[in-house]
Write a protein that holds these residues in place. Sequence first.
Motif, short mmCIF file in Angstrom:
data_model
loop_
_atom_site.label_atom_id
_atom_site.label_comp_id
_atom_site.label_asym_id
_atom_site.label_seq_id
_atom_site.Cartn_x
_atom_site.Cartn_y
_atom_site.Cartn_z
N ASP A 175 65.50 -66.37 -29.69
CA ASP A 175 64.30 -65.60 -29.38
C ASP A 175 63.44 -66.39 -28.40
O ASP A 175 62.88 -67.43 -28.74
CB ASP A 175 63.52 -65.32 -30.67
CG ASP A 175 62.37 -64.35 -30.48
OD1 ASP A 175 61.72 -64.40 -29.42
OD2 ASP A 175 62.10 -63.56 -31.40
N VAL A 176 63.30 -65.86 -27.17
CA VAL A 176 62.54 -66.56 -26.12
C VAL A 176 61.12 -66.04 -25.98
O VAL A 176 60.42 -66.40 -25.04
CB VAL A 176 63.26 -66.46 -24.75
CG1 VAL A 176 64.67 -67.02 -24.82
CG2 VAL A 176 63.28 -65.01 -24.24
N SER A 177 60.67 -65.20 -26.93
CA SER A 177 59.34 -64.61 -26.80
C SER A 177 58.23 -65.66 -26.79
O SER A 177 57.14 -65.43 -26.26
CB SER A 177 59.09 -63.58 -27.91
OG SER A 177 59.17 -64.18 -29.19
N GLY A 178 58.50 -66.84 -27.38
CA GLY A 178 57.51 -67.91 -27.35
C GLY A 178 57.47 -68.65 -26.03
O GLY A 178 56.54 -69.44 -25.77
N MET A 179 58.45 -68.40 -25.16
CA MET A 179 58.44 -68.99 -23.82
C MET A 179 57.68 -68.05 -22.90
O MET A 179 58.25 -67.31 -22.10
CB MET A 179 59.88 -69.19 -23.33
CG MET A 179 60.68 -70.18 -24.17
SD MET A 179 62.41 -70.33 -23.66
CE MET A 179 62.24 -70.84 -21.95
N ASN A 180 56.36 -68.04 -23.05
CA ASN A 180 55.54 -67.00 -22.41
C ASN A 180 54.47 -67.58 -21.48
O ASN A 180 53.35 -67.07 -21.42
CB ASN A 180 54.91 -66.10 -23.47
CG ASN A 180 54.05 -66.88 -24.45
OD1 ASN A 180 53.93 -68.11 -24.36
ND2 ASN A 180 53.46 -66.18 -25.40
N GLU A 181 54.83 -68.61 -20.73
CA GLU A 181 53.90 -69.21 -19.79
C GLU A 181 54.19 -68.76 -18.36
O GLU A 181 55.36 -68.70 -17.95
CB GLU A 181 53.96 -70.73 -19.85
CG GLU A 181 53.45 -71.33 -21.15
CD GLU A 181 53.42 -72.84 -21.09
OE1 GLU A 181 53.35 -73.40 -19.96
OE2 GLU A 181 53.48 -73.48 -22.15
N VAL A 182 53.12 -68.44 -17.62
CA VAL A 182 53.23 -68.26 -16.17
C VAL A 182 53.16 -69.67 -15.58
O VAL A 182 52.13 -70.35 -15.66
CB VAL A 182 52.10 -67.38 -15.63
CG1 VAL A 182 52.20 -67.26 -14.11
CG2 VAL A 182 52.14 -66.00 -16.28
N ASN A 185 55.01 -64.97 -4.36
CA ASN A 185 55.94 -65.09 -5.47
C ASN A 185 55.31 -65.86 -6.61
O ASN A 185 54.23 -66.45 -6.48
CB ASN A 185 57.27 -65.73 -5.03
CG ASN A 185 57.16 -67.19 -4.64
OD1 ASN A 185 56.47 -67.97 -5.29
ND2 ASN A 185 57.86 -67.56 -3.57
N CYS A 186 55.96 -65.84 -7.74
CA CYS A 186 55.51 -66.58 -8.91
C CYS A 186 56.72 -66.99 -9.73
O CYS A 186 57.81 -66.41 -9.58
CB CYS A 186 54.55 -65.75 -9.76
SG CYS A 186 55.32 -64.34 -10.59
N THR A 187 56.55 -67.97 -10.60
CA THR A 187 57.61 -68.40 -11.51
C THR A 187 57.09 -68.31 -12.93
O THR A 187 55.99 -68.79 -13.24
CB THR A 187 58.05 -69.85 -11.21
OG1 THR A 187 58.54 -69.92 -9.87
CG2 THR A 187 59.15 -70.28 -12.17
N VAL A 188 57.87 -67.66 -13.80
CA VAL A 188 57.45 -67.43 -15.17
C VAL A 188 58.58 -67.79 -16.12
O VAL A 188 59.76 -67.79 -15.75
CB VAL A 188 57.05 -65.96 -15.41
CG1 VAL A 188 55.95 -65.54 -14.45
CG2 VAL A 188 58.25 -65.02 -15.28
N GLN A 189 58.20 -68.12 -17.36
CA GLN A 189 59.22 -68.26 -18.40
C GLN A 189 59.72 -66.89 -18.81
O GLN A 189 59.04 -65.86 -18.63
CB GLN A 189 58.63 -68.99 -19.60
CG GLN A 189 58.36 -70.46 -19.36
CD GLN A 189 57.90 -71.16 -20.63
OE1 GLN A 189 56.96 -70.72 -21.28
NE2 GLN A 189 58.56 -72.26 -20.98
N ALA A 190 60.90 -66.86 -19.40
CA ALA A 190 61.58 -65.60 -19.69
C ALA A 190 60.83 -64.72 -20.68
O ALA A 190 60.99 -63.49 -20.67
CB ALA A 190 62.98 -65.88 -20.22
N GLY A 191 60.00 -65.30 -21.55
CA GLY A 191 59.30 -64.51 -22.56
C GLY A 191 58.01 -63.87 -22.10
O GLY A 191 57.39 -63.12 -22.86
N VAL A 192 57.60 -64.10 -20.86
CA VAL A 192 56.41 -63.43 -20.31
C VAL A 192 56.71 -61.94 -20.19
O VAL A 192 57.77 -61.54 -19.70
CB VAL A 192 56.04 -64.02 -18.94
CG1 VAL A 192 54.96 -63.19 -18.25
CG2 VAL A 192 55.58 -65.46 -19.09
#
Length: 471
Positions: A102-109, A118-125
């Motif tokens: 579960d990657v929902s906690g990987m929620n940082e921009v 462009n931007c880079t985000v973690q998968a849970g964003v």
Amino acid sequence: MGIEPHFSRTTDKAAINRVCDRLMSRFGERFMTGQSVREQHGHTTTYLPGEWPDGVVMVNSTEEVSEVVTICHEENVPVIPFGSGSSLEGHLNAPYGGISVDVSGMNEVLAVHPEDLNCTVQAGVTRSQLNDYLRDTGLFFPIDPGADATIGGMTATRASGTNAVRYGTMRETVVSLKAVMSDGTIIETASHAKKSAAGYDLTRLLVGSEGTLGVITEVTLKLSGIPQAIAGGICNFEDLESACNAVIMTIQCGIPIARIELLDSVQVKACNLYSKMDLVERPTLLVEFHGTDTGVAEQIELFGDIIAEYGGSDFQATTKPEDRTKLWTARHNAFWAGCGLRPGCKGLSTDACVPISRLAECVTETQKDIEDSGLIGPIVGHVGDGNFHVLLVLDPDDQAEIDNAEAFLKRLAERSIGMGGTCTGEHGVGQGKMKFMRDEFGPALRYMAAIKQAFDPNNIMNPGKIVPKLD
């Protein structure tokens, strides 16, 4: 259902127990084996039966994902990525058990580069979280599949949505990826340059791979400027064919429309009941125009001329945000509105996509098929792309009704493929549409299986999805 993986596998229960012990030791309370959390992570929003993982681990970084996958790789135990749980074709099921990551906690921009768009985000964003974060930058992320899905999940399923007719899909929006491969290796698929001629395009290979090649952990995305002016509109037609022909002409005339959504009369009725609307219960188009004040006014005028030619009536356009929000909220709630037509039943949401020139033919034939089958199936669609959805509202305990629905799904897939289209424009393959892959790809399917074998020789990455068993 006759669902099979592209090559067989069994999972050693002793190996699963060893993996669970190791993950419990490493992650403590973030590793869970309770029935309710396992059911949540193996659930599906369609009628496909749930198949639960043996454990769920909540991860916070790419490095932690790598640790989990490495442990599973060493014991040959399946890994099933999980974002927000909004997929529709059994992508989250664990037919061989294994570990849900579960990657929902990987929620940082992680970074926004306005000058590079462009931007880079973690998968849970999630998409709404990202747009909230971008609000003061003058930029936005345009891909809008309806559900508040995670960026990782949208990338893995090659999502699109209501804005795709102007802004493209995840395939066009993803610049590069960070992913964990089947042995735990962390890779980056590309630089952040706008274009490159170096090497194989691993980015596009992982976009749409549904977790079967690796776990996507970070995504670099193209962004768009928030338009100066936005106007929404609505109109209705005597029949679906006229509405579809108006869409075809709009696209062929090159009007840069941002959204053009179709609702058939059954779906309009459902929206009226669920969202407390008072729309005329006829085939309806919801549209949105983006641009400058002058450009939007020109688009509205041209669109008005086109729909008049096809019998469109009651055309109303508005720039008021609250009016537009009300319409699009009703559209995004179409699934739940459709399910409300038969309380206690479940919705089977399917989609197809055809070349825009075949749209009217495919939609009208599909509507007739629904009627002839005696099914309840509202039609909606991102029809500017030739993509439409059917929501079959079914009694899950009525096997005859399920059989009837499965026969319809087969005809819909054959119809769309026969018209030069695809069995899925955006929902993905998962388990539910594997059986149509041979018809759509023929000999090319063997090369997909070869890619899977090369990337994941032990078949631990979301097994039993996309590629069916080959002879």
